[in-house]
Design a protein around this motif. Structure first.
Motif, PDB file in Angstrom:
ATOM      1  N   SER A 148       2.127 -13.134  -2.121  1.00  0.00           N
ATOM      2  CA  SER A 148       3.243 -12.782  -3.148  1.00  0.00           C
ATOM      3  C   SER A 148       3.571 -14.436  -3.801  1.00  0.00           C
ATOM      4  O   SER A 148       3.439 -15.134  -3.264  1.00  0.00           O
TER       5      SER A 148
ATOM      6  N   GLY B 242       6.156 -11.694 -12.667  1.00  0.00           N
ATOM      7  CA  GLY B 242       5.177 -11.209 -12.418  1.00  0.00           C
ATOM      8  C   GLY B 242       4.558 -11.384 -11.289  1.00  0.00           C
ATOM      9  O   GLY B 242       3.789 -10.389 -10.320  1.00  0.00           O
TER      10      GLY B 242
ATOM     11  N   SER C 266       5.272 -10.134  -7.927  1.00  0.00           N
ATOM     12  CA  SER C 266       5.540  -8.366  -7.759  1.00  0.00           C
ATOM     13  C   SER C 266       5.971  -7.320  -6.333  1.00  0.00           C
ATOM     14  O   SER C 266       4.264  -8.027  -5.859  1.00  0.00           O
TER      15      SER C 266
ATOM     16  N   LEU D  73       8.278  -0.955  -8.558  1.00  0.00           N
ATOM     17  CA  LEU D  73       7.358  -2.235  -8.283  1.00  0.00           C
ATOM     18  C   LEU D  73       9.145  -3.070  -8.650  1.00  0.00           C
ATOM     19  O   LEU D  73       9.964  -3.282  -9.593  1.00  0.00           O
TER      20      LEU D  73
ATOM     21  N   CYS E 135       9.438  -7.351  -9.100  1.00  0.00           N
ATOM     22  CA  CYS E 135       9.592  -9.108  -8.667  1.00  0.00           C
ATOM     23  C   CYS E 135      10.318  -9.889  -8.215  1.00  0.00           C
ATOM     24  O   CYS E 135      11.552 -10.090  -7.863  1.00  0.00           O
ATOM     25  N   SER E 136       9.891  -9.796  -6.624  1.00  0.00           N
ATOM     26  CA  SER E 136      10.186 -10.378  -5.406  1.00  0.00           C
ATOM     27  C   SER E 136      11.417 -11.811  -5.943  1.00  0.00           C
ATOM     28  O   SER E 136      12.941 -11.530  -4.406  1.00  0.00           O
TER      29      SER E 136
ATOM     30  N   GLY F 257       0.023 -10.273  -8.567  1.00  0.00           N
ATOM     31  CA  GLY F 257       1.378  -9.275  -8.655  1.00  0.00           C
ATOM     32  C   GLY F 257       0.907  -8.176  -9.859  1.00  0.00           C
ATOM     33  O   GLY F 257       1.085  -7.124  -9.395  1.00  0.00           O
TER      34      GLY F 257
ATOM     35  N   ALA G 270       1.167  -4.253  -9.266  1.00  0.00           N
ATOM     36  CA  ALA G 270       0.964  -3.830 -10.857  1.00  0.00           C
ATOM     37  C   ALA G 270       0.444  -2.648 -10.821  1.00  0.00           C
ATOM     38  O   ALA G 270       1.225  -0.942 -11.216  1.00  0.00           O
TER      39      ALA G 270
ATOM     40  N   ASN H  26       3.620  -9.087 -16.202  1.00  0.00           N
ATOM     41  CA  ASN H  26       2.761  -9.693 -15.287  1.00  0.00           C
ATOM     42  C   ASN H  26       1.712 -11.216 -16.371  1.00  0.00           C
ATOM     43  O   ASN H  26       1.425 -10.821 -17.491  1.00  0.00           O
TER      44      ASN H  26
END
Ligand code: FES
Ligand code: FES
Length: 152
Positions: free
Chosen positions: A35, A45, A48, A55, A57-58, A104, A108, A131
């Motif tokens: 990530s 994104g 992700s 899903l 966005c970390s 990402g 997604a 993204n």
């Protein structure tokens, strides 16, 4: 504080400070660098992941919010040496240039195809609107999504 979470099917515990993002926990503490950290503002994104199948966005999720929850990162998609079908479609369609956006996008697209196995162009555009890719112009990414959908 200390949290426990499941990442890619494995149980982990992690020490973190209250404001630390899930992205930082994944990359820095759990040593899962798939990530990517590009904007840290929820704009690109590249970070992700799936959090309990959603899903996200970390970079926008606190690590503390993942306590007791299940995370899947791009590292959790491939099976051993075999690429996930979405990863393989990105390779076969030539949808990877610098590759920074790719993890990402792969997460997604995996999410999109799980929900909508044969998406139309507008559904692909909508699903991937969070993204950003600075290299490909998106055409090859579209081809990869369609290829992955055809192969399902
Ligand atoms: S790093 Fe999370 S959205 Fe860009
Ligand atoms: S391939 Fe370089 S940002 Fe997408």
């Amino acid at each position: 504080m200390r949290i426990s979470l499941t990442v890619n099917g494995e149980h982990h515990e992690a020490d973190l400070w209250g404001g630390e993002s899930l992205l930082a926990v994944l990359r820095d503490t759990l040593e899962l660098p798939g990530s990517k950290n590009a904007c840290e503002q929820g704009e690109c994104g590249s970070c992700s992941v799936l959090l309990d199948g959603e899903l996200v966005c970390s970079c926008l999720v606190l690590g503390a919010q993942a306590d007791g929850h299940e995370v899947v990162t791009v590292e959790g998609l491939a099976e051993g040496d075999a690429l996930h079908p979405v990863q393989q479609a990105f390779v076969d369609a030539g949808a990877v240039q610098c590759g920074f956006c790719t993890p990402g996008l792969v997460v997604a697209v995996t999410d999109l195809l799980a929900r909508t196995p044969h998406p139309g162009d507008d559904e692909i555009r909508e699903a991937l609107s969070g993204n950003l890719c600075r290299c490909t112009g998106y055409a090859k990414i579209f081809d990869a999504v369609q290829l992955a959908a055809e192969r399902r």
